[in-house]
Design an enzyme around this catalytic site. Structure first.
Site, PDB file in Angstrom:
ATOM      1  N   ARG A 264       0.824  -1.232   0.000  1.00 42.82           N
ATOM      2  CA  ARG A 264       0.000   0.000   0.000  1.00 42.82           C
ATOM      3  C   ARG A 264       0.848   1.270   0.000  1.00 42.82           C
ATOM      4  O   ARG A 264       0.434   2.302   0.543  1.00 42.82           O
ATOM      5  CB  ARG A 264      -0.979   0.029   1.196  1.00 42.82           C
ATOM      6  CG  ARG A 264      -1.917  -1.157   1.255  1.00 42.82           C
ATOM      7  CD  ARG A 264      -2.890  -1.228   0.086  1.00 42.82           C
ATOM      8  NE  ARG A 264      -3.599  -2.484   0.141  1.00 42.82           N
ATOM      9  CZ  ARG A 264      -3.238  -3.589  -0.532  1.00 42.82           C
ATOM     10  NH1 ARG A 264      -2.199  -3.556  -1.357  1.00 42.82           N
ATOM     11  NH2 ARG A 264      -3.913  -4.702  -0.415  1.00 42.82           N
TER      12      ARG A 264
ATOM     13  N   SER B 166     -11.052  -1.232   3.631  1.00 39.74           N
ATOM     14  CA  SER B 166     -10.337  -1.536   4.873  1.00 39.74           C
ATOM     15  C   SER B 166      -9.820  -0.233   5.465  1.00 39.74           C
ATOM     16  O   SER B 166      -9.081   0.496   4.809  1.00 39.74           O
ATOM     17  CB  SER B 166      -9.139  -2.439   4.605  1.00 39.74           C
ATOM     18  OG  SER B 166      -9.580  -3.655   4.087  1.00 39.74           O
TER      19      SER B 166
ATOM     20  N   GLU C  98      -5.177   2.965   6.654  1.00 46.21           N
ATOM     21  CA  GLU C  98      -4.915   2.908   5.213  1.00 46.21           C
ATOM     22  C   GLU C  98      -5.641   4.089   4.554  1.00 46.21           C
ATOM     23  O   GLU C  98      -5.164   4.696   3.614  1.00 46.21           O
ATOM     24  CB  GLU C  98      -5.439   1.576   4.665  1.00 46.21           C
ATOM     25  CG  GLU C  98      -5.253   1.441   3.172  1.00 46.21           C
ATOM     26  CD  GLU C  98      -5.684   0.074   2.644  1.00 46.21           C
ATOM     27  OE1 GLU C  98      -5.430  -0.950   3.310  1.00 46.21           O
ATOM     28  OE2 GLU C  98      -6.291   0.047   1.563  1.00 46.21           O
TER      29      GLU C  98
HETATM   30  C1  LIG Z   1     -15.763  -1.307  -0.758  1.00 42.06           C
HETATM   31  C2  LIG Z   1     -14.293  -1.025  -0.940  1.00 42.06           C
HETATM   32  C3  LIG Z   1     -13.415  -2.075  -1.159  1.00 42.06           C
HETATM   33  C4  LIG Z   1     -12.047  -1.825  -1.321  1.00 42.06           C
HETATM   34  N1  LIG Z   1     -11.209  -2.879  -1.550  1.00 42.06           N
HETATM   35  C5  LIG Z   1      -9.891  -2.659  -1.706  1.00 42.06           C
HETATM   36  C6  LIG Z   1      -8.991  -3.736  -1.958  1.00 42.06           C
HETATM   37  O1  LIG Z   1      -9.388  -4.899  -2.060  1.00 42.06           O
HETATM   38  N2  LIG Z   1      -7.672  -3.457  -2.091  1.00 42.06           N
HETATM   39  C7  LIG Z   1      -7.191  -2.191  -2.003  1.00 42.06           C
HETATM   40  O2  LIG Z   1      -5.971  -1.990  -2.135  1.00 42.06           O
HETATM   41  N3  LIG Z   1      -8.012  -1.132  -1.764  1.00 42.06           N
HETATM   42  C8  LIG Z   1      -9.341  -1.339  -1.619  1.00 42.06           C
HETATM   43  N4  LIG Z   1     -10.174  -0.279  -1.394  1.00 42.06           N
HETATM   44  C9  LIG Z   1      -9.612   1.081  -1.254  1.00 42.06           C
HETATM   45  C10 LIG Z   1      -9.539   1.908  -2.550  1.00 42.06           C
HETATM   46  O3  LIG Z   1     -10.522   1.482  -3.477  1.00 42.06           O
HETATM   47  C11 LIG Z   1      -8.158   1.833  -3.200  1.00 42.06           C
HETATM   48  O4  LIG Z   1      -7.166   2.350  -2.348  1.00 42.06           O
HETATM   49  C12 LIG Z   1      -8.111   2.609  -4.535  1.00 42.06           C
HETATM   50  O5  LIG Z   1      -6.909   2.321  -5.183  1.00 42.06           O
HETATM   51  C13 LIG Z   1      -8.229   4.114  -4.366  1.00 42.06           C
HETATM   52  O6  LIG Z   1      -8.425   4.680  -5.654  1.00 42.06           O
HETATM   53  P1  LIG Z   1      -9.217   6.062  -5.834  1.00 42.06           P
HETATM   54  O7  LIG Z   1      -9.152   6.414  -7.261  1.00 42.06           O
HETATM   55  O8  LIG Z   1     -10.561   5.963  -5.243  1.00 42.06           O
HETATM   56  O9  LIG Z   1      -8.280   7.016  -5.005  1.00 42.06           O
HETATM   57  P2  LIG Z   1      -8.718   8.168  -3.972  1.00 42.06           P
HETATM   58  O10 LIG Z   1      -9.387   7.556  -2.805  1.00 42.06           O
HETATM   59  O11 LIG Z   1      -9.432   9.235  -4.692  1.00 42.06           O
HETATM   60  O12 LIG Z   1      -7.281   8.672  -3.526  1.00 42.06           O
HETATM   61  C14 LIG Z   1      -6.432   7.822  -2.778  1.00 42.06           C
HETATM   62  C15 LIG Z   1      -5.038   8.460  -2.751  1.00 42.06           C
HETATM   63  O13 LIG Z   1      -4.496   8.416  -4.063  1.00 42.06           O
HETATM   64  C16 LIG Z   1      -4.121   9.722  -4.498  1.00 42.06           C
HETATM   65  N5  LIG Z   1      -4.428   9.795  -5.927  1.00 42.06           N
HETATM   66  C17 LIG Z   1      -5.564   9.433  -6.552  1.00 42.06           C
HETATM   67  N6  LIG Z   1      -5.470   9.596  -7.875  1.00 42.06           N
HETATM   68  C18 LIG Z   1      -4.230  10.100  -8.109  1.00 42.06           C
HETATM   69  C19 LIG Z   1      -3.518  10.513  -9.271  1.00 42.06           C
HETATM   70  N7  LIG Z   1      -4.044  10.430 -10.517  1.00 42.06           N
HETATM   71  N8  LIG Z   1      -2.255  10.993  -9.116  1.00 42.06           N
HETATM   72  C20 LIG Z   1      -1.684  11.080  -7.888  1.00 42.06           C
HETATM   73  N9  LIG Z   1      -2.308  10.711  -6.753  1.00 42.06           N
HETATM   74  C21 LIG Z   1      -3.570  10.225  -6.863  1.00 42.06           C
HETATM   75  C22 LIG Z   1      -4.965  10.676  -3.670  1.00 42.06           C
HETATM   76  O14 LIG Z   1      -4.323  11.929  -3.519  1.00 42.06           O
HETATM   77  C23 LIG Z   1      -5.086   9.934  -2.346  1.00 42.06           C
HETATM   78  O15 LIG Z   1      -3.987  10.205  -1.517  1.00 42.06           O
HETATM   79  C24 LIG Z   1     -11.552  -0.508  -1.242  1.00 42.06           C
HETATM   80  C25 LIG Z   1     -12.451   0.559  -1.033  1.00 42.06           C
HETATM   81  C26 LIG Z   1     -13.808   0.303  -0.882  1.00 42.06           C
HETATM   82  C27 LIG Z   1     -14.750   1.453  -0.690  1.00 42.06           C
END
Ligand SMILES: Cc1cc2nc3c(=O)[nH]c(=O)nc-3n(C[C@H](O)[C@H](O)[C@H](O)COP(=O)(O)OP(=O)(O)OC[C@H]3O[C@@H](n4cnc5c(N)ncnc54)[C@H](O)[C@@H]3O)c2cc1C
Length: 302
Positions: free
Chosen positions: A176, A226, A296
């Site tokens: 992560r 998580s 996380e």
């Molecule tokens: C129901 C559910 C299940 C999930 N299951 C998992 C799982 O199995 N495994 C897992 O690892 N995670 C899981 N997650 C967490 C999440 O989906 C992941 O961490 C995902 O990768 C976040 O992506 P996002 O686009 O939503 O990022 P955001 O939540 O919008 O941002 C997360 C971080 O990434 C940065 N960021 C986003 N986009 C960019 C970009 N283009 N450039 C630079 N920085 C950026 C943001 O600044 C922030 O710090 C889950 C979440 C939910 C709600």
């Protein structure tokens, strides 16, 4: 935000992509968060670069988001500019075993496109509700796979505003974590590589993993997945369950009864409730097992 700054933003960004006093609960899977002073959804690199240039010129804090599936925005919102990559930057092109995709594409959509080309190795990502950019930033993973297993390179905007390419090794992907968390670069696009496989096998793995998620995770409630990282040698959810915190609530924030590693929003929960609950869970687990839980989920705003 001052009118002059909005006018400067509008010089190079379509007005329709600039929103003032935007409620962040609308842009996070937790469905929590106060107003961002300004919310920009740039339609291309030129609008994105202009937004950053103006933020830097006026020393305005900015924060990039994807689908908001790993962030908790505090109740008083964000003083500055939120830049949303999701919804735009969502192209994908697949040639043989090589995939070129924009940072704003959802992993669910990308995994479907990859599966349609009979390419294997990306099944793990199909149920993660984030964008490609967010997944690289977090080195998201599940069921034994993570982004490091498919990434070749990433194009980013660095802190001087230049577009540079980072190889997978340069991204320093760990559990992560990625170098982007330290550099604050903005991810624009990525190149992935997958192996040729059997389409039916790939679909059945995706179906199986998604069924496992539906059975084990509280997908019926808003959350950010998580809440805590997996501490070395333990599972956060099990530690929390064994600390008798299953279903424990503060306000409308609750330790999920279905999966104790998730804090869920039972309806109109405040960020403040979630943060208090995070502290309660962390302290209880520390007292009982002497294990320090680290979040996380990334918490922003005020
Ligand atoms: C129901 C559910 C299940 C999930 N299951 C998992 C799982 O199995 N495994 C897992 O690892 N995670 C899981 N997650 C967490 C999440 O989906 C992941 O961490 C995902 O990768 C976040 O992506 P996002 O686009 O939503 O990022 P955001 O939540 O919008 O941002 C997360 C971080 O990434 C940065 N960021 C986003 N986009 C960019 C970009 N283009 N450039 C630079 N920085 C950026 C943001 O600044 C922030 O710090 C889950 C979440 C939910 C709600």
């Amino acid at each position: 935000m001052e009118k002059d700054i909005i006018l400067e933003l509008e010089k190079n960004i379509n007005k329709e992509n600039i929103f003032q006093d935007e409620i962040m609960a609308k842009h996070t899977t937790f469905k929590i968060g106060g107003e961002a002073d300004v919310f920009i959804r740039p339609s291309d690199v030129s609008e994105l670069s202009h937004a950053i240039k103006i933020c830097k010129k006026y020393k305005i804090p900015y924060y990039v988001i994807g689908n908001g599936s790993n962030i908790l925005v505090k109740d008083n919102g964000f003083r500055g500019v939120i830049i949303q990559i999701y919804k735009n930057f969502n192209y994908v092109e697949i040639i043989d075993d090589t995939i070129v995709a924009g940072a704003g594409i959802l992993l669910s959509k990308l995994s479907k496109k990859i599966a349609d080309e009979s390419l294997e190795g990306f099944e793990f990502a199909s149920g993660i509700p984030g964008t490609l950019g967010g997944a690289i930033y977090m080195n998201a993973g599940a069921y034994g796979g993570d982004m490091s297993s498919v990434l070749v390179s990433v194009d980013v905007i660095d802190n001087k505003g230049n577009i540079i390419t980072l190889t997978k090794d340069e991204l320093k992907l760990g559990y992560r974590t990625s170098i982007i968390q330290e550099t604050n670069y903005i991810i624009l696009k990525a190149i992935l590589k997958c192996k040729k496989g059997n389409k039916d096998d790939i679909s059945s793995i995706i179906n199986d993993l998604n069924n496992r998620r539906r059975t084990k995770q509280p997908l019926e409630f808003p959350s950010a997945g998580s809440t805590f990282k997996r501490p070395v040698g333990y599972y956060a959810g099990k530690l929390i369950m064994d600390s008798d915190l299953r279903g424990y609530s503060i306000g409308n924030a609750q330790v999920s009864e279905k999966h104790c590693g998730f804090i869920i929003n039972k309806g109109d929960a405040k960020a403040d409730d979630v943060i208090k609950l995070i502290h309660h869970v962390t302290n209880t687990v520390k007292d009982k097992y002497n294990v320090t839980l680290e979040t996380e989920v990334r918490i922003i705003g005020e």
